[in-house]
Every structure is written in structure tokens, then in C-alpha cells.
Design an enzyme around this catalytic site. Sequence first.
Site, PDB file in Angstrom:
ATOM      1  N   ASP A   7      44.013  51.777  44.316  1.00 51.12           N
ATOM      2  CA  ASP A   7      44.155  49.992  44.024  1.00 51.12           C
ATOM      3  C   ASP A   7      44.513  49.457  45.031  1.00 51.12           C
ATOM      4  O   ASP A   7      45.123  50.127  45.624  1.00 51.12           O
ATOM      5  CB  ASP A   7      45.320  50.042  42.934  1.00 51.12           C
ATOM      6  CG  ASP A   7      45.669  49.313  42.433  1.00 51.12           C
ATOM      7  OD1 ASP A   7      45.096  48.276  42.425  1.00 51.12           O
ATOM      8  OD2 ASP A   7      46.393  49.323  41.751  1.00 51.12           O
ATOM      9  N   SER A   8      45.114  48.779  44.636  1.00 51.51           N
ATOM     10  CA  SER A   8      46.040  47.396  45.365  1.00 51.51           C
ATOM     11  C   SER A   8      47.349  47.920  46.151  1.00 51.51           C
ATOM     12  O   SER A   8      47.779  47.834  46.909  1.00 51.51           O
ATOM     13  CB  SER A   8      45.660  45.884  45.748  1.00 51.51           C
ATOM     14  OG  SER A   8      46.422  45.776  44.431  1.00 51.51           O
ATOM     15  N   GLY A  40      43.717  40.045  43.613  1.00 52.75           N
ATOM     16  CA  GLY A  40      43.769  38.987  42.800  1.00 52.75           C
ATOM     17  C   GLY A  40      43.315  37.599  43.590  1.00 52.75           C
ATOM     18  O   GLY A  40      42.368  36.587  42.945  1.00 52.75           O
ATOM     19  N   CYS A  70      42.091  49.667  39.052  1.00 46.80           N
ATOM     20  CA  CYS A  70      42.627  49.118  38.386  1.00 46.80           C
ATOM     21  C   CYS A  70      41.333  47.540  38.217  1.00 46.80           C
ATOM     22  O   CYS A  70      40.713  47.929  38.381  1.00 46.80           O
ATOM     23  CB  CYS A  70      42.350  48.650  40.259  1.00 46.80           C
ATOM     24  SG  CYS A  70      42.535  46.355  40.386  1.00 46.80           S
ATOM     25  N   ASN A  71      42.035  47.151  37.451  1.00 40.60           N
ATOM     26  CA  ASN A  71      40.939  46.672  36.744  1.00 40.60           C
ATOM     27  C   ASN A  71      40.787  44.976  37.364  1.00 40.60           C
ATOM     28  O   ASN A  71      39.164  44.892  36.823  1.00 40.60           O
ATOM     29  CB  ASN A  71      41.631  45.394  35.191  1.00 40.60           C
ATOM     30  CG  ASN A  71      42.403  46.547  34.357  1.00 40.60           C
ATOM     31  OD1 ASN A  71      43.355  46.953  34.470  1.00 40.60           O
ATOM     32  ND2 ASN A  71      41.105  47.168  33.433  1.00 40.60           N
ATOM     33  N   THR A  72      41.165  44.333  38.205  1.00 38.27           N
ATOM     34  CA  THR A  72      40.328  43.458  39.209  1.00 38.27           C
ATOM     35  C   THR A  72      39.357  44.060  40.055  1.00 38.27           C
ATOM     36  O   THR A  72      37.802  44.155  40.142  1.00 38.27           O
ATOM     37  CB  THR A  72      41.242  42.822  39.422  1.00 38.27           C
ATOM     38  OG1 THR A  72      42.437  42.249  38.550  1.00 38.27           O
ATOM     39  CG2 THR A  72      41.038  41.910  40.813  1.00 38.27           C
ATOM     40  N   CYS A 177      46.154  44.937  32.684  1.00 41.60           N
ATOM     41  CA  CYS A 177      46.107  45.010  33.833  1.00 41.60           C
ATOM     42  C   CYS A 177      47.004  46.650  33.988  1.00 41.60           C
ATOM     43  O   CYS A 177      47.849  46.877  32.785  1.00 41.60           O
ATOM     44  CB  CYS A 177      47.065  43.941  34.123  1.00 41.60           C
ATOM     45  SG  CYS A 177      47.438  44.399  36.191  1.00 41.60           S
ATOM     46  N   THR A 178      46.303  47.347  34.767  1.00 46.65           N
ATOM     47  CA  THR A 178      47.067  48.512  35.097  1.00 46.65           C
ATOM     48  C   THR A 178      48.562  48.383  35.145  1.00 46.65           C
ATOM     49  O   THR A 178      49.393  49.300  34.687  1.00 46.65           O
ATOM     50  CB  THR A 178      46.266  49.596  35.650  1.00 46.65           C
ATOM     51  OG1 THR A 178      46.018  48.538  37.549  1.00 46.65           O
ATOM     52  CG2 THR A 178      45.125  49.641  35.546  1.00 46.65           C
ATOM     53  N   HIS A 179      49.206  47.805  35.931  1.00 50.63           N
ATOM     54  CA  HIS A 179      50.355  47.740  35.944  1.00 50.63           C
ATOM     55  C   HIS A 179      50.720  47.627  35.079  1.00 50.63           C
ATOM     56  O   HIS A 179      52.604  48.066  34.847  1.00 50.63           O
ATOM     57  CB  HIS A 179      50.755  46.584  36.913  1.00 50.63           C
ATOM     58  CG  HIS A 179      50.400  46.722  38.066  1.00 50.63           C
ATOM     59  ND1 HIS A 179      49.496  46.117  39.164  1.00 50.63           N
ATOM     60  CD2 HIS A 179      51.144  46.633  38.697  1.00 50.63           C
ATOM     61  CE1 HIS A 179      49.487  46.420  40.226  1.00 50.63           C
ATOM     62  NE2 HIS A 179      50.505  46.616  40.542  1.00 50.63           N
TER      63      HIS A 179
END
Length: 264
Positions: A7-8, A40, A70-72, A177-179
Site C-alpha cells: 500500500d502507499s 490518490g 489498497c482500493n485505489t 477504503c482500507t484505512h
Amino acid sequence: MKIALMDSGIGLLPAAAEVRRLRPDADLVISSDPDGMPWGPRTPEDLTERALAVARAAAAHAPDALIVGCNTATVHALPALRAALEPGIPVIGTVPAIKPTAVGGGKVAIWATPATTGSAYQRGLIRDFAGAAEVTEVPCPGLADAVEHGDEDAVRRTVAAAAALTPPDVRAVVLGCTHYELVAGHIRTALDRPGRPPVVLRGSAGAVAAQALRRIGAQAAPEAAPTGTLTVLLSGRTGELPRAALGYAEGRALAAGTPVAHGA
């Protein structure tokens, strides 16, 4: 067994903690991109380039599978990641849990980033998987950044703003969103409705972790000895979990080498 996640930032923590819960004996490689985050606002091409670099850093550790936490990144980079790494390393993307949430119909909401809310990607998921459910898309500006930086005041403000946009009679909320899974407790509190049943929150971490095990032909074994190691990669450099990660139960458990209790 070795499972990598990318992920970022720290949005990969829920899936990593779920893998640790299902297989305490699995070695984990966590690869993030503090030098390039957030992803994003980047163009799809730029985001894909950053994601490929993070994935290749993880792949150098020879994992059995790679989870895109990460969805994005899943939306924009999954085809490129699979082209680069499969079939040697199975790549598992993260998709909002719209289909299982929509079972039974009724009113549901999807909390997501402003860029994802109303996007062709999310509208396509709703069209294909929402069935008879009545879906409200709720943008959550600033929430992922607040979670990433461990800013509790900003988390409370942004969660409250999203809750105010959520119809009071929804029965479930998809965390798109995973966050957001890291602050599920705050979200539950904000959506509390006296006299009504609690709103069901549905994230993707459990399903993604289970799919990763399926892809490599492994079974869940939560009773296994907690012997799994943790390798942290920060834009390709070996490091430690960022301080913000330790503000969440998932991050503390990963740092300590202990599983997070299911539903904690």
C-alpha cells in the site's frame, strides 16, 4: 509460508493483522511508499509506476502471495501488477465488500474517498453486485489522511461529517477504503442510533486474507504457534513500522508478533 502486502501507507494493516490471525506462523512482508504517498492524487500512470516499485521490493523477498491492501491501487494498478508478477506470485486485490453486504436487500451505504465516490468503478460495482439493495454513496474527504497520520481529532471530525451524510435508516455500511477499518470503533460510535439495531460495518480485510490463503492452497490455522516474522519495507528500504501504525491495535499486534483478536 510468506505473505506480502503493499500500500502507499498503513491501509494494509487490517489485512496484515487478519493474515496474522489466520496464520500466526506466516512470515509477513509489509511494503509501503512513504516517499510517494499519498497515491490518490496521482495520475493512474504515475500511481501504477509507484505501485510496481513497491510490489517489486516485496517480490524480492520471494513471498508466496502479494496482497494489494489498497482500493485505489487495485482499481488502477492491479492488471499491471499481475502482468509483472504472476504466475510466480499470485496477486490479490482489494474490492469493497458490496456484494456480501447487499445480500438481503435493504438500505446500505458505501463510505469511500471522494475520488472513488461516484466513480465509474464504484458505480459499476453497485450495478453488478448491489442487487435489490438501496445504496447511498458517502464521500469521506480527509478521513484516510487523518487515519494515516494518527490524527484523532481529524478522525472524529471527518467521521462525524460522513455520519451526517449517511441515511439514519441504513442497516449496513461498506468501508470502501482500507484505512477506514482501522477506526471502525469511531465509525460505530458515530452511527449509533438509540432505539435502532447497530449498523453493520463490513470491510474487506477478512475476505482478502482468506483469498490469499486459498490462492496458495493453504488452510487457516489460527491455533498455529506465533512464529511468523515481520519485514517492513519503506519505499524499498528495510525499516520499522511507522509511529502512526502503532497507534492502532493492528499495528501494535504486528509489532509484538501477536494476533489481533477477531473483531477487535
